[in-house]
Design a protein around this motif. Sequence first.
Motif, short mmCIF file in Angstrom:
data_model
loop_
_atom_site.label_atom_id
_atom_site.label_comp_id
_atom_site.label_asym_id
_atom_site.label_seq_id
_atom_site.Cartn_x
_atom_site.Cartn_y
_atom_site.Cartn_z
N GLY A 120 0.92 -1.12 0.19
CA GLY A 120 -0.04 0.12 0.05
C GLY A 120 0.92 1.21 -0.08
N ALA A 121 0.32 2.18 -0.67
CA ALA A 121 1.13 3.55 -0.77
C ALA A 121 -0.09 4.56 -0.86
N VAL A 122 0.72 5.69 -0.56
CA VAL A 122 -0.24 7.19 -0.49
C VAL A 122 0.81 8.34 -1.27
N ALA A 123 -0.10 8.57 -2.30
CA ALA A 123 0.80 9.66 -3.02
C ALA A 123 0.14 10.99 -2.73
N VAL A 124 1.05 11.82 -2.22
CA VAL A 124 0.63 13.11 -1.82
C VAL A 124 1.04 14.23 -2.69
N HIS A 125 0.07 15.10 -3.00
CA HIS A 125 0.32 16.06 -4.12
C HIS A 125 -0.10 17.54 -3.26
N TYR A 126 0.77 18.52 -3.32
CA TYR A 126 0.48 19.85 -2.71
C TYR A 126 0.24 20.73 -4.00
N ASP A 127 -0.77 21.71 -3.93
CA ASP A 127 -1.22 22.67 -4.65
C ASP A 127 -0.38 23.93 -4.21
N ASN A 128 -0.62 25.24 -5.27
CA ASN A 128 0.11 26.44 -4.70
C ASN A 128 -0.50 26.75 -3.52
N LEU A 129 0.08 27.44 -2.59
CA LEU A 129 -0.66 28.22 -1.44
C LEU A 129 -1.28 29.42 -1.97
N ILE A 130 -0.57 30.04 -2.84
CA ILE A 130 -1.23 31.36 -3.23
C ILE A 130 -1.89 31.13 -4.74
N SER A 131 -3.01 31.46 -5.16
CA SER A 131 -3.40 31.02 -6.38
C SER A 131 -3.12 32.06 -7.65
N LYS A 132 -2.52 33.14 -7.50
CA LYS A 132 -1.94 34.16 -8.30
C LYS A 132 -0.55 34.17 -8.62
N ALA A 133 -0.19 34.35 -9.52
CA ALA A 133 1.23 34.09 -9.79
C ALA A 133 2.02 35.28 -9.44
N VAL A 134 1.60 36.32 -9.89
CA VAL A 134 2.22 37.91 -9.39
C VAL A 134 1.12 38.75 -8.76
N LEU A 135 1.44 39.21 -7.61
CA LEU A 135 0.47 40.12 -6.88
C LEU A 135 0.74 41.41 -7.03
N GLY A 136 -0.15 42.32 -7.47
CA GLY A 136 0.07 43.63 -7.54
C GLY A 136 0.39 44.46 -6.43
N LYS A 137 0.68 45.77 -6.24
CA LYS A 137 1.25 46.34 -5.12
C LYS A 137 0.01 46.40 -4.25
N ASP A 138 -1.06 46.65 -4.80
CA ASP A 138 -2.25 47.11 -3.63
C ASP A 138 -3.17 45.77 -3.77
#
Length: 151
Positions: free
Chosen positions: A45-63
């Motif tokens: 038996g095995a378990v494959a763990v996948h993690y997604d991005n913590l923040i969903s936007k690649a580049v955040l604007g200043k504001d």
Amino acid sequence: SSGINAEWPLRPGVTGLTLSPRLDNTDFKKTVKLTWLCDKPQNVGAVAVHYDNLISKAVLGKDEDYKSYIGHETEFETELVGDPCLAEVKKGDIIQLQRKGYYICDSPYQPASEFTGLPMPCMLINIPDGRMQQVPKTMLPPLTSNGSAKT
């Protein structure tokens, strides 16, 4: 539109599979790939763990507030049945699962414990390859100031 025609009952206890080749189909990107394993008591038996991005936007604007783009479901586990040789994988070993990717062993497989009678599956953490999906499945829409999702 796959390279084979398959007919099987999609229910527990499936004991057979009928396949017929479609050699005329050369669209390999859309071809269904099958991975199978014999049903043996030595399988691990095995378990494959996948993690997604913590923040969903690649580049955040200043504001922009990063809190509006935090993903809340970022860990996904998939239970697997592995070949008996998976029992030999040690913590820190990097392995490749065919058609799935590279994984690092977080905790090795352990046979049934004398206390619980249950085996511990091999925990495998996916190593990202740098490719990103066009639209990640877990991408959450940014939130407005009142906490509702922007559409």
